[in-house]
Motif scaffolding. Structure first.
Motif, PDB file in Angstrom:
ATOM      1  N   LYS A  35      26.978 -39.616   4.204  1.00 58.21           N
ATOM      2  CA  LYS A  35      27.030 -40.176   2.847  1.00 58.21           C
ATOM      3  C   LYS A  35      26.190 -39.399   1.847  1.00 58.21           C
ATOM      4  N   ALA A  36      25.329 -38.510   2.330  1.00 51.20           N
ATOM      5  CA  ALA A  36      24.394 -37.828   1.429  1.00 51.20           C
ATOM      6  C   ALA A  36      25.124 -36.880   0.485  1.00 51.20           C
ATOM      7  N   THR A  37      24.721 -36.874  -0.776  1.00 53.15           N
ATOM      8  CA  THR A  37      25.233 -35.885  -1.721  1.00 53.15           C
ATOM      9  C   THR A  37      24.730 -34.505  -1.305  1.00 53.15           C
ATOM     10  N   GLY A  38      25.645 -33.543  -1.217  1.00 58.32           N
ATOM     11  CA  GLY A  38      25.245 -32.166  -0.922  1.00 58.32           C
ATOM     12  C   GLY A  38      25.577 -31.711   0.474  1.00 58.32           C
ATOM     13  N   THR A  39      25.770 -32.644   1.424  1.00 53.11           N
ATOM     14  CA  THR A  39      26.212 -32.196   2.749  1.00 53.11           C
ATOM     15  C   THR A  39      27.716 -31.913   2.707  1.00 53.11           C
ATOM     16  N   GLY A  40      28.115 -30.829   3.400  1.00 54.63           N
ATOM     17  CA  GLY A  40      29.536 -30.531   3.542  1.00 54.63           C
ATOM     18  C   GLY A  40      30.029 -30.777   4.944  1.00 54.63           C
ATOM     19  N   ALA A  41      29.088 -31.101   5.828  1.00 55.20           N
ATOM     20  CA  ALA A  41      29.397 -31.340   7.248  1.00 55.20           C
ATOM     21  C   ALA A  41      28.175 -31.986   7.861  1.00 55.20           C
ATOM     22  N   LEU A  42      28.300 -32.409   9.124  1.00 54.08           N
ATOM     23  CA  LEU A  42      27.144 -32.887   9.868  1.00 54.08           C
ATOM     24  C   LEU A  42      27.320 -32.532  11.329  1.00 54.08           C
ATOM     25  N   ILE A  43      26.180 -32.487  12.039  1.00 53.65           N
ATOM     26  CA  ILE A  43      26.198 -32.165  13.469  1.00 53.65           C
ATOM     27  C   ILE A  43      25.305 -33.142  14.204  1.00 53.65           C
ATOM     28  N   THR A  44      25.754 -33.505  15.402  1.00 50.14           N
ATOM     29  CA  THR A  44      25.024 -34.474  16.213  1.00 50.14           C
ATOM     30  C   THR A  44      23.871 -33.803  16.957  1.00 50.14           C
ATOM     31  N   LYS A  45      22.881 -34.617  17.346  1.00 49.90           N
ATOM     32  CA  LYS A  45      21.823 -34.160  18.255  1.00 49.90           C
ATOM     33  C   LYS A  45      22.475 -33.601  19.513  1.00 49.90           C
ATOM     34  N   SER A  46      21.946 -32.500  20.021  1.00 49.59           N
ATOM     35  CA  SER A  46      22.503 -31.928  21.248  1.00 49.59           C
ATOM     36  C   SER A  46      22.513 -32.982  22.353  1.00 49.59           C
ATOM     37  N   ALA A  47      23.683 -33.099  22.996  1.00 51.18           N
ATOM     38  CA  ALA A  47      23.877 -34.115  24.023  1.00 51.18           C
ATOM     39  C   ALA A  47      23.774 -33.522  25.414  1.00 51.18           C
ATOM     40  N   THR A  48      23.337 -34.364  26.335  1.00 52.33           N
ATOM     41  CA  THR A  48      23.411 -34.102  27.769  1.00 52.33           C
ATOM     42  C   THR A  48      24.391 -35.117  28.354  1.00 52.33           C
TER      43      THR A  48
END
Ligand code: RRO
Length: 311
Positions: A35-48
């Motif tokens: 929802k943040a203004t200015g992000t064009g994408a997002l990435i999750t915390k590295s998963a195991t």
């Protein structure tokens, strides 16, 4: 001003995202990034494959010139992030799923799960976590890097990128680029934190964080030159089909501009996001636009990978 970018057929309306690990362990944090203004994408915390609590004790500290962390891969487990991804419908902001198995078998098993799932985003294979005791960074083992990618691309057909550790010798840039160029990678993300730094609290003569006797990954302003060198050195060596996400040392719009000048397509923000929260993206976006305005640029293509040399 046009800040769009594209990787593997995904279109980004803005070129900023979080650095994996920062503000992205829970769905609440991920939604705030979306929802943040200015992000064009997002990435999750590295998963195991299974949830992990991570390392014990104080494991992140802000420093005058950045940050040090030894989180130790705390995460909710792959199925939590795959579940978030499979309910994710924001076409405006593509989702990257980061994975960081502790073994090659774990990485291949997670890639197989993602391949079999309905996941339609991008996957980032983290080859550079510096903080799990007894587990070296895969990206510093060139044969292990070649082997995981060789095995992964026998069955994995969704868009795949790799998160790399920083390299410090041009011969290593040559070697890693030659390996990466042999695979149909969508992108490389450079750099992860500068592994196994050590900072001292002068008031108490103690280390700054608890795990591993105080050794931890460095981020923020102190790694900017290393990030620029890695982004530029890789951009000069990689096939043009492999895009570059630049990560490291972003505190201002000019820092974003510099990573683009060095060759980055997207730019990720770690320490500054930790320090300021998701509002950092609106600030960085407007500072980048102001810098572009000063140069009379309306498109990032007008300066991406156009770094000038002397003589
Ligand atoms: O969780 C961490 O300790 C961590 C990871 Br997986 C990583 O890739 N980079 C980092 O600085 N910390």
């Amino acid at each position: 001003t046009n800040l769009t970018a594209s990787i593997a057929g995904f279109h980004f309306q803005d070129l900023l995202l979080n650095a994996a690990g920062v503000h992205c362990e829970t769905t609440e944090e991920l939604e705030a990034l979306r929802k943040a203004t200015g992000t064009g994408a997002l990435i999750t915390k590295s998963a195991t494959p299974k949830p992990r609590p991570g390392n014990s004790g104080l494991r992140y500290q802000d420093l005058p010139l950045g940050s040090i962390n030894s989180m130790g891969l705390p995460n909710q487990g792959l199925s939590y992030y795959l579940d978030y991804a499979n309910h994710y419908h924001d076409q405006q902001k593509p989702l990257f799923l980061s994975i960081a198995g502790l073994t090659q078998a774990d990485n291949l098993a997670m890639l197989a799960d993602i391949q079999a799932s309905e996941f339609t985003g991008l996957v980032e294979l983290n080859l550079s976590c510096p903080n799990v005791p007894g587990k070296p960074q895969t990206g510093y083992d060139f044969e292990a890097t070649r082997q995981i990618l060789t095995k992964a691309f026998t069955f994995f057909t969704k868009p795949l990128g790799v998160k790399l550790p920083p390299y410090f010798d041009l011969a290593h840039f040559d070697q890693i680029a030659a390996i990466l160029n042999a695979f149909p990678l969508a992108y490389v993300n450079s750099i992860n934190s500068v592994g196994n730094g050590l900072m001292i609290d002068s008031k108490t003569d103690t280390v700054m964080i608890a795990p591993k006797g105080g050794f931890g990954g460095l981020g923020g302003a102190m790694v900017k030159a290393t990030a620029l060198a890695n982004v530029h050195g890789l951009r000069q060596r990689l096939n043009p089909t492999i895009k570059v996400i630049g990560t490291g040392g972003v505190q201002s719009g000019r820092d974003v501009y510099d990573l683009i000048l060095a060759g980055a397509d997207l730019v990720a923000v770690g320490t500054s996001l930790h320090q300021e929260g998701p509002a950092v993206f609106q600030r960085l976006r407007s500072e980048l636009i102001a810098e572009m305005d000063r140069k009379n640029y309306t498109e990032v293509d007008q300066f991406r990978n156009r770094l000038q040399t002397l003589n």
